[in-house]
Write an enzyme that holds these catalytic residues in place. Structure first.
Site, mmCIF file in Angstrom:
data_model
loop_
_atom_site.group_PDB
_atom_site.id
_atom_site.type_symbol
_atom_site.label_atom_id
_atom_site.label_comp_id
_atom_site.label_asym_id
_atom_site.label_seq_id
_atom_site.Cartn_x
_atom_site.Cartn_y
_atom_site.Cartn_z
ATOM 1 C CG ASP A 41 -5.358 10.409 1.482
ATOM 2 O OD1 ASP A 41 -6.273 9.921 0.555
ATOM 3 O OD2 ASP A 41 -4.274 10.167 1.647
ATOM 4 C CD GLU A 42 -0.652 12.296 2.187
ATOM 5 O OE1 GLU A 42 -0.103 12.483 2.984
ATOM 6 O OE2 GLU A 42 -0.809 11.023 1.628
#
Length: 834
Positions: free
Chosen positions: A550-551
């Site tokens: 993620d991210e």
């Protein structure tokens, strides 16, 4: 950054000169005295400042633009910023002199500007900022204060937005000192004022479902109805004659191991069931059970005056049958109505996610959680073992991961530790610690005895700063010994990468594992292999590996920013030409892209995920999981080497979760809902500024909201609850129904510094999670393509049935389950509602 208007700058400079409560500048007071801190040694000066300096915070406005602040020119995301003051007060008798020391403070919001000529300031990393008084700029006598105006990005609406444990470092003294007055988890001791925010607005009116809820709570179910309801609710039951008296349990079951039987006996003892035992017999009946319960975890439980019998599909069903009996039994023992129950789980994946990386959770706390998960039929514990702020599992052969990555101290070179984050202080008053190999093996074994599977997550390629910094320390150690080959073996960055990146939590490019580095693949293989070995040693082979994913992005390239010459008043100005995507200036990645292995840097995380999936498969692990970000550029599960791929989906419903889950499931992913607006337990319970939590997805997530979730028909939820800001929104079901693997609660740890805070945030919302993960309620409507739902507009959901179901659930929790929870030592919120 663009120049500020001279009129604005001059006006604010005058205001910044304000000194509160008559604190004196050197020019006015004639400098220090013999009693001044300036005459002390660095060690004594730091100690005196730690004892006597207090920092308090006031937030003046959460909409600074309305009062003339040019938030856009300051580079604020969506041109949104707040104005406040840091107030430094001398609580001692000795005069404090500016110069020779630096104050370090934490801020979960980016500090865009400090407005005081007496201070130099800089962003260190993450949420850590340094404020250094200019030598001779001021002195503070006893009781005097100086106000330092600042501008922060976004807003400050909760007391927990403002972090504790500021500390000072004196020049020439390596030992930092925490300010004693700020060494607290009670924010009211250092936060003087926060403006009333949206979370207190009258606009958050009760929904029709909440009105029905209040009526149902005023007429709670009878004692007999409560006595006959288990938690989680069962598939079906039929009453019998009389009741069984359960003072204890005498287990005579075939199909459970001795350690599983011991786990049930331990649960019974924890509930005070040490009296006259009821005989509980049980056996595995397999396919002889009715078809809808003839599956893993299914069972038939017969409770009669003379004893209790369980016919189960498998060992899990036997275990859950006993746990249902224990749920029906009052704490300390008592009468349980005779009945026959037929039951089976709703979802395969009934999970709880715990972030032990941002702030560590002690093994005893995790064992208490596992006890509750097993008791309420949650079966997967997703452990987030690494992130930017910490590495939490021992890996043999890579000691730096825990020697450096698992602790925080004030070392600006980060050769001994990570810098303090999240209000931890420079001495791990919170945030430090790790699971040794033996700890982890024991935890996996403990969980398996309660039919809880641990899913380990090592987050890559983003959120990996603890690993990157630790492996850089390893590199330096071995390189200094002349062994460059060994030094580079597990190096996680490209040393020639000059990418300018600001991550989601304000770190630089060292937040990312470089997916183009051979060292990154070797590292992944080493870590996955070692953790898989731990699971084998525990007798619970690893079946799901969570990649994270993620991210991995530069937030300054987001939609809320524009170039310096941009004209959009609603976006922040930044020098976009100076910003890079992750690995955008990595020669290793440029060579890889030139070779055709990836089309662009955007595809590197998914490419790396595919490569890691091959390592996962080589370790005999059947499923690789990832957050939805991690598979964004993949075509589907066929891109990955494992036999199945699971996606943890974290869109909110009001931002399109229904469409996202349909897309993911339609591609063939096993999809798990981790909806922030319903299932993030690090969000506040209620519209109250003193309730702890982040709130970007929900200002208030009480147990009722989690209980009201309809996971199989996400559009339905738009008729029950408003969005984050209290506004109605609309969802129309489109396309075929999406099959989901299950749901899980999330306990991210940024605002949970202590284990007590963690347990307060998790319990009793865990009960509502268990109810929805195990049991499908009658008021959950079937998914029908083309149905439209909107709060206050459509009226398809039987809200009275929802309210009555809630009232029955609440009665069980308050009268039976909370007393049991307290017996186990877990700290919980005792009110279910807001």
């Amino acid at each position: 950054m663009r120049r500020l208007h001279s009129k604005y700058l001059g006006m604010r400079s005058l205001l910044a000169m304000t000194v509160v409560a008559a604190s004196c500048f050197v020019a006015a007071c004639g400098g220090g005295s013999d009693a001044s801190s300036a005459n002390l040694s660095p060690t004594a000066r730091a100690a005196a400042l730690g004892k006597n300096l207090m920092v308090r915070v006031e937030i003046d406005t959460n909409d600074a633009a309305k009062s003339g602040t040019n938030c856009a020119d300051l580079g604020a995301d969506w041109a949104s910023c707040a104005r406040g003051q840091l107030i430094l007060e001398n609580t001692g008798s000795r005069v404090m002199a500016a110069g020779g020391w630096t104050l370090y403070v934490h801020s979960i919001r980016r500090i865009l500007m400090i407005e005081h000529p007496a201070f130099a300031w800089k962003h260190v990393t993450g949420d850590l900022y340094a404020l250094t008084p200019r030598a001779g700029a001021f002195t503070l006598g006893a009781g005097e204060r100086i106000a330092v105006p600042f501008i922060g990005e976004y807003w400050y609406q909760r007391y927990s937005d403002l972090l504790p444990r500021a500390y000072v470092v004196a020049d020439g003294n390596a030992t930092p000192e925490i300010l004693e007055h700020n060494d607290t988890d009670d924010e009211t001791r250092y936060v003087d004022r926060i403006p009333p925010g949206a979370d207190n607005a009258a606009a958050f009116a009760a929904t029709p479902a909440q009105v029905q809820r209040a009526r149902a709570e005023a007429a709670l179910p009878s004692a007999q109805q409560t006595a006959a309801r288990a938690l989680p609710a069962v598939l079906r039951s039929a009453p019998g004659d009389g009741a069984a008296q359960v003072g204890g349990i005498d287990l005579s079951v075939s199909g459970l191991t001795s350690s599983q039987v011991a786990a049930l006996a331990s649960r019974a003892a924890a509930l005070g069931l040490t009296g006259a035992a009821v005989r509980v017999s049980g056996q595995i009946a397999g396919g002889a059970l009715p078809g809808d319960i003839a599956r893993s975890g299914g069972y038939r439980l017969t409770i009669a005056r003379g004893g209790v019998n369980i016919d189960a599909f498998d060992a899990a069903g036997l275990f859950y049958g006993v746990e249902t009996l224990l749920s029906l039994t009052p704490a300390g023992g008592g009468s349980v109505p005779a009945m026959t129950i037929e039951d089976a789980p709703r979802f395969t994946h009934r999970g709880m996610h715990v972030d032990v990386a941002r702030n560590f959770r002690q093994p005893a706390t995790l064992r208490r959680l596992i006890d509750q998960m097993g008791a309420y039929k949650l079966n997967r514990l997703h452990l987030h073992l690494s992130d930017d702020e910490g590495w939490r599992i021992e890996i043999p052969g890579l000691p730096e991961l825990t020697e450096i990555g698992a602790k925080r101290c004030h070392d600006l070179t980060e050769t001994r530790c990570l810098l303090p984050q999240l209000g931890s202080g420079p001495d791990n008053r919170s945030g430090g610690g790790y699971l040794s190999r033996a700890d982890y093996v024991a935890l996996v074994r403990y969980a398996a005895d309660r039919f809880v599977e641990i899913i380990p997550e090592i987050d890559m390629p983003g959120h990996a700063r603890a690993a990157v910094v630790s492996m850089e320390a390893r590199y330096r150690r071995l390189a200094s010994q002349g062994d460059k080959t060994a030094a580079n073996a597990y190096r996680l960055l490209d040393p020639a990468d000059t990418s300018n990146v600001t991550t989601i939590q304000f770190y630089d490019r060292r937040s990312f594992v470089n997916p183009c580095s051979d060292g990154s693949q070797r590292f992944a293989a080493k870590v996955i292999g070692e953790i898989a070995s731990m699971h084998r040693d525990a007798g619970a082979p690893l079946s799901v590996w969570h990649f994270g994913g993620d991210e991995a992005k530069n937030i300054l390239l987001g939609a809320g920013f524009q170039s310096l010459d941009g004209t959009d008043a609603g976006k922040g100005h930044v020098n976009l030409a100076a910003q890079d995507k992750p690995w955008g200036r990595s020669p290793q990645c440029a060579a890889l892209i030139a070779s055709g292995k990836a089309a662009s840097v955007d595809e590197l995380p998914s490419m790396f995920a595919r490569e890691v999936s091959q390592i996962v498969r080589a370790n005999g692990i059947g499923t690789m999981a990832a957050w939805q970000d991690g598979i964004r550029h993949a075509n589907g599960p066929q891109d990955f080497a494992t036999s199945s791929t699971m996606v943890t989906m974290w869109d909110t419903i009001f931002w399109g979760a229904s469409d996202t889950v349909r897309t993911l499931a339609g591609k063939g992913y096993k999809t798990v809902l981790a909806l922030p607006d319903y299932l993030y337990f690090d969000f506040p319970y209620a519209f109250d500024q003193h309730e702890r939590g982040y709130y970007w997805g929900s200002h208030a997530t009480d147990s009722f909201k989690t209980f009201s979730l309809a996971p199989d028909n996400l559009p339905q939820n738009a008729e029950i609850m408003a969005d984050r800001d209290g506004n109605a929104f609309e969802v129309t079901s489109a396309g075929p129904a999406a099959h989901i693997e299950g749901i899980q609660g999330q306990a991210w740890a940024e605002v949970m510094r202590t284990d007590q805070q963690f347990e307060y945030m998790v319990y009793p919302r865990l009960f509502a999670l268990a109810e929805r993960a195990w049991h499908r309620a009658s008021w959950e409507r079937p998914y029908v393509e083309g149905e439209r739902y909107r709060l206050g507009d459509t009226d398809k959901v039987d809200k009275a049935a929802l309210a009555q179901d809630w009232a029955g659930f609440m009665s069980v929790v308050q009268n039976r389950e909370l007393p049991k929870l307290m017996r186990t030592g877990a700290v919980a919120r005792t009110k279910l509602g807001g």
